[in-house]
Design a protein around this motif. Structure first.
Motif, PDB file in Angstrom:
ATOM      1  N   ASP A 269       0.850  -1.198   0.000  1.00 22.89           N
ATOM      2  CA  ASP A 269       0.000   0.000   0.000  1.00 22.89           C
ATOM      3  C   ASP A 269       0.889   1.253   0.000  1.00 22.89           C
ATOM      4  N   GLN A 270       1.179   1.783  -1.182  1.00 24.92           N
ATOM      5  CA  GLN A 270       2.085   2.923  -1.301  1.00 24.92           C
ATOM      6  C   GLN A 270       1.598   4.134  -0.512  1.00 24.92           C
ATOM      7  N   THR A 271       0.312   4.411  -0.561  1.00 25.93           N
ATOM      8  CA  THR A 271      -0.230   5.584   0.122  1.00 25.93           C
ATOM      9  C   THR A 271      -0.022   5.473   1.626  1.00 25.93           C
ATOM     10  N   ALA A 272      -0.341   4.315   2.179  1.00 22.09           N
ATOM     11  CA  ALA A 272      -0.195   4.117   3.622  1.00 22.09           C
ATOM     12  C   ALA A 272       1.276   4.121   4.037  1.00 22.09           C
ATOM     13  N   ILE A 273       2.131   3.499   3.225  1.00 23.27           N
ATOM     14  CA  ILE A 273       3.563   3.484   3.539  1.00 23.27           C
ATOM     15  C   ILE A 273       4.113   4.898   3.544  1.00 23.27           C
ATOM     16  N   THR A 274       3.774   5.679   2.525  1.00 22.54           N
ATOM     17  CA  THR A 274       4.261   7.055   2.427  1.00 22.54           C
ATOM     18  C   THR A 274       3.818   7.880   3.625  1.00 22.54           C
ATOM     19  N   ALA A 275       2.587   7.672   4.067  1.00 28.82           N
ATOM     20  CA  ALA A 275       2.059   8.433   5.201  1.00 28.82           C
ATOM     21  C   ALA A 275       2.782   8.102   6.505  1.00 28.82           C
ATOM     22  N   LEU A 276       3.327   6.896   6.591  1.00 27.85           N
ATOM     23  CA  LEU A 276       4.002   6.466   7.813  1.00 27.85           C
ATOM     24  C   LEU A 276       5.472   6.862   7.862  1.00 27.85           C
ATOM     25  N   LEU A 277       6.017   7.296   6.723  1.00 23.38           N
ATOM     26  CA  LEU A 277       7.435   7.649   6.645  1.00 23.38           C
ATOM     27  C   LEU A 277       7.628   9.161   6.658  1.00 23.38           C
ATOM     28  N   ARG A 278       8.699   9.609   7.300  1.00 20.54           N
ATOM     29  CA  ARG A 278       9.051  11.015   7.196  1.00 20.54           C
ATOM     30  C   ARG A 278       9.576  11.270   5.787  1.00 20.54           C
ATOM     31  N   GLU A 279       9.426  12.496   5.308  1.00 21.16           N
ATOM     32  CA  GLU A 279       9.786  12.812   3.924  1.00 21.16           C
ATOM     33  C   GLU A 279      11.220  12.426   3.589  1.00 21.16           C
ATOM     34  N   ASP A 280      12.129  12.624   4.558  1.00 25.01           N
ATOM     35  CA  ASP A 280      13.546  12.322   4.325  1.00 25.01           C
ATOM     36  C   ASP A 280      13.943  10.957   4.876  1.00 25.01           C
ATOM     37  N   ALA A 281      12.991  10.049   4.987  1.00 27.81           N
ATOM     38  CA  ALA A 281      13.273   8.724   5.541  1.00 27.81           C
ATOM     39  C   ALA A 281      14.348   8.006   4.744  1.00 27.81           C
ATOM     40  N   ARG A 282      15.007   7.059   5.428  1.00 29.14           N
ATOM     41  CA  ARG A 282      16.110   6.313   4.809  1.00 29.14           C
ATOM     42  C   ARG A 282      15.928   4.830   5.083  1.00 29.14           C
ATOM     43  N   LEU A 283      16.217   4.014   4.077  1.00 33.63           N
ATOM     44  CA  LEU A 283      16.208   2.561   4.224  1.00 33.63           C
ATOM     45  C   LEU A 283      17.598   2.028   3.915  1.00 33.63           C
ATOM     46  N   VAL A 284      18.149   1.244   4.840  1.00 33.21           N
ATOM     47  CA  VAL A 284      19.440   0.584   4.633  1.00 33.21           C
ATOM     48  C   VAL A 284      19.204  -0.909   4.739  1.00 33.21           C
ATOM     49  N   SER A 285      19.654  -1.664   3.741  1.00 40.11           N
ATOM     50  CA  SER A 285      19.407  -3.100   3.710  1.00 40.11           C
ATOM     51  C   SER A 285      20.714  -3.862   3.524  1.00 40.11           C
ATOM     52  N   ASP A 286      20.921  -4.881   4.351  1.00 40.37           N
ATOM     53  CA  ASP A 286      22.149  -5.673   4.356  1.00 40.37           C
ATOM     54  C   ASP A 286      21.821  -7.096   3.928  1.00 40.37           C
ATOM     55  N   GLY A 287      22.189  -7.417   2.679  1.00 44.17           N
ATOM     56  CA  GLY A 287      22.028  -8.784   2.193  1.00 44.17           C
ATOM     57  C   GLY A 287      23.346  -9.522   2.101  1.00 44.17           C
ATOM     58  N   GLY A 288      24.455  -8.769   2.197  1.00 45.20           N
ATOM     59  CA  GLY A 288      25.773  -9.384   2.168  1.00 45.20           C
ATOM     60  C   GLY A 288      26.082 -10.149   0.899  1.00 45.20           C
ATOM     61  N   GLY A 289      25.349  -9.858  -0.190  1.00 42.36           N
ATOM     62  CA  GLY A 289      25.556 -10.604  -1.427  1.00 42.36           C
ATOM     63  C   GLY A 289      24.945 -11.987  -1.398  1.00 42.36           C
ATOM     64  N   LYS A 290      24.219 -12.325  -0.315  1.00 43.32           N
ATOM     65  CA  LYS A 290      23.633 -13.653  -0.164  1.00 43.32           C
ATOM     66  C   LYS A 290      22.115 -13.628  -0.127  1.00 43.32           C
ATOM     67  N   ALA A 291      21.535 -12.430  -0.102  1.00 42.20           N
ATOM     68  CA  ALA A 291      20.083 -12.271  -0.086  1.00 42.20           C
ATOM     69  C   ALA A 291      19.738 -11.013  -0.868  1.00 42.20           C
ATOM     70  N   LEU A 292      18.540 -10.980  -1.415  1.00 41.32           N
ATOM     71  CA  LEU A 292      18.101  -9.832  -2.189  1.00 41.32           C
ATOM     72  C   LEU A 292      18.011  -8.596  -1.302  1.00 41.32           C
ATOM     73  N   ALA A 293      18.699  -7.521  -1.695  1.00 37.47           N
ATOM     74  CA  ALA A 293      18.705  -6.289  -0.909  1.00 37.47           C
ATOM     75  C   ALA A 293      19.186  -5.143  -1.787  1.00 37.47           C
ATOM     76  N   VAL A 294      18.725  -3.931  -1.478  1.00 44.01           N
ATOM     77  CA  VAL A 294      19.228  -2.771  -2.214  1.00 44.01           C
ATOM     78  C   VAL A 294      20.687  -2.571  -1.821  1.00 44.01           C
ATOM     79  N   ILE A 295      21.529  -2.281  -2.799  1.00 47.24           N
ATOM     80  CA  ILE A 295      22.967  -2.242  -2.530  1.00 47.24           C
ATOM     81  C   ILE A 295      23.448  -0.862  -2.087  1.00 47.24           C
ATOM     82  N   ARG A 296      22.540   0.118  -2.069  1.00 46.86           N
ATOM     83  CA  ARG A 296      22.865   1.442  -1.527  1.00 46.86           C
ATOM     84  C   ARG A 296      21.705   1.910  -0.676  1.00 46.86           C
ATOM     85  N   PRO A 297      21.961   2.746   0.329  1.00 43.99           N
ATOM     86  CA  PRO A 297      20.848   3.290   1.117  1.00 43.99           C
ATOM     87  C   PRO A 297      19.835   3.981   0.204  1.00 43.99           C
ATOM     88  N   LEU A 298      18.562   3.755   0.496  1.00 45.12           N
ATOM     89  CA  LEU A 298      17.478   4.339  -0.293  1.00 45.12           C
ATOM     90  C   LEU A 298      16.929   5.540   0.471  1.00 45.12           C
TER      91      LEU A 298
END
Length: 295
Positions: free
Chosen positions: A186-215
């Motif tokens: 639910d994009q609308t609900a997710i956006t409402a729950l995040l601050r405008e400058d929110a950041r996502l960092v994901s660690d897959g270590g090359g062994k799991a699907l993950a964004v390779i740079r902070p989003l």
């Protein structure tokens, strides 16, 4: 008290220090084991303060291991995030999160910005309430140098991670709402729950699907979860749990823990999401749900 009992008395403190220093449960356990081997070989008759001796040994071993780990982390695939020390898959209704920021994944991630000795000095002072007179000989530095290291570290930590005083239950409910929105894409609900400058960092270590740079930015993060939902993997299950004493989203694939996600919030919206998906970081420290079939 015999040698083994003396060591076991101080083991929790040694592990707590080593884990905060290294951000890795497995590495911290190795440091404690190495400290035990040194303790076995030591001349105990000449040791007046066993705790000081053991803390000194663990700190120096931890600093050496951290220097080596930083070289390895330089070759790591994507962002490196700390390894959870405790993952509770089914916290009871009376479980209250201890807001011990010194062990949260977000706090440990901030500590990665500090040099090894600077990090050790900061932790000994701030987390373990050591005096500078105790820290100085432990690190082989003058008291003045230790004061300066702690002062610089404190400034860098405060600048990197503003503190938000948020009630644990409010934190949990906000993260739970995010979990429901993300699991539905639910994009609308997710956006409402995040601050405008929110950041996502994901660690897959090359062994799991993950964004390779902070989003960065709530719209980009919302689109990511929408895209993940569109793949509609029926093997994925979302649940709330606890990681290092704070609320967390746990994601399972065919019954096996595949990722943990924690959040920093300002009480109204989510400021940062940290997602650990590297399977090497998810096997230890898990308190299983007794109602879940063994896997």
């Amino acid at each position: 008290m015999n040698e083994e009992n003396t060591f076991e008395t101080h083991r929790p403190r040694l592990f707590g220090l080593s884990y905060r220093l290294l951000g890795s449960r497995s590495d911290a356990e190795d440091v404690v084991q190495d400290a035990w081997l040194r303790w076995q070989q030591a001349d105990h008759a000449s040791i007046r303060d066993p705790e000081a001796w053991l803390v000194t040994a663990a700190t120096r071993l931890g600093i050496d291991r951290l220097r080596a780990a930083r070289v390895q982390r330089g070759r790591y695939v994507g962002p490196w995030l700390p390894e959870p020390a405790e993952i509770d898959e089914a916290p009871g209704p009376d479980h209250h999160a201890e807001r011990a920021e010194q062990v949260s994944l977000a706090f440990l991630a901030v500590l990665e910005r500090l040099g090894p000795e600077e990090r050790a000095a900061y932790l000994l002072k701030e987390a373990f309430d050591y005096e500078y007179a105790q820290i100085a000989p432990l690190l082989g530095q003058s008291e003045a140098n230790c004061r300066q290291m702690v002062h610089r570290a404190r400034e860098r930590v405060q600048a990197a991670r503003p503190r938000f005083e948020v009630e644990p239950e409010r934190h949990r409910k906000l993260l739970e709402r995010f979990m429901h929105a993300a699991s539905r894409g639910d994009q609308t609900a997710i956006t409402a729950l995040l601050r405008e400058d929110a950041r996502l960092v994901s660690d897959g270590g090359g062994k799991a699907l993950a964004v390779i740079r902070p989003l960065l930015g709530r719209e980009r993060i919302a689109r990511l979860f929408w895209a993940a939902y569109r793949r509609r993997d029926p093997a994925i299950e979302w649940r709330m749990g606890m990681v290092n004493g704070e609320p967390a989203i746990l994601r399972y694939r065919t019954g096996k823990l595949a990722a943990v996600m924690v959040a920093t919030t300002d009480g109204e919206r989510i400021v940062e999401l940290l997602n650990v998906a590297n399977p090497d970081k998810l096997g230890a420290g898990v308190t299983p749900d007794p109602g879940r079939a063994s896997w």
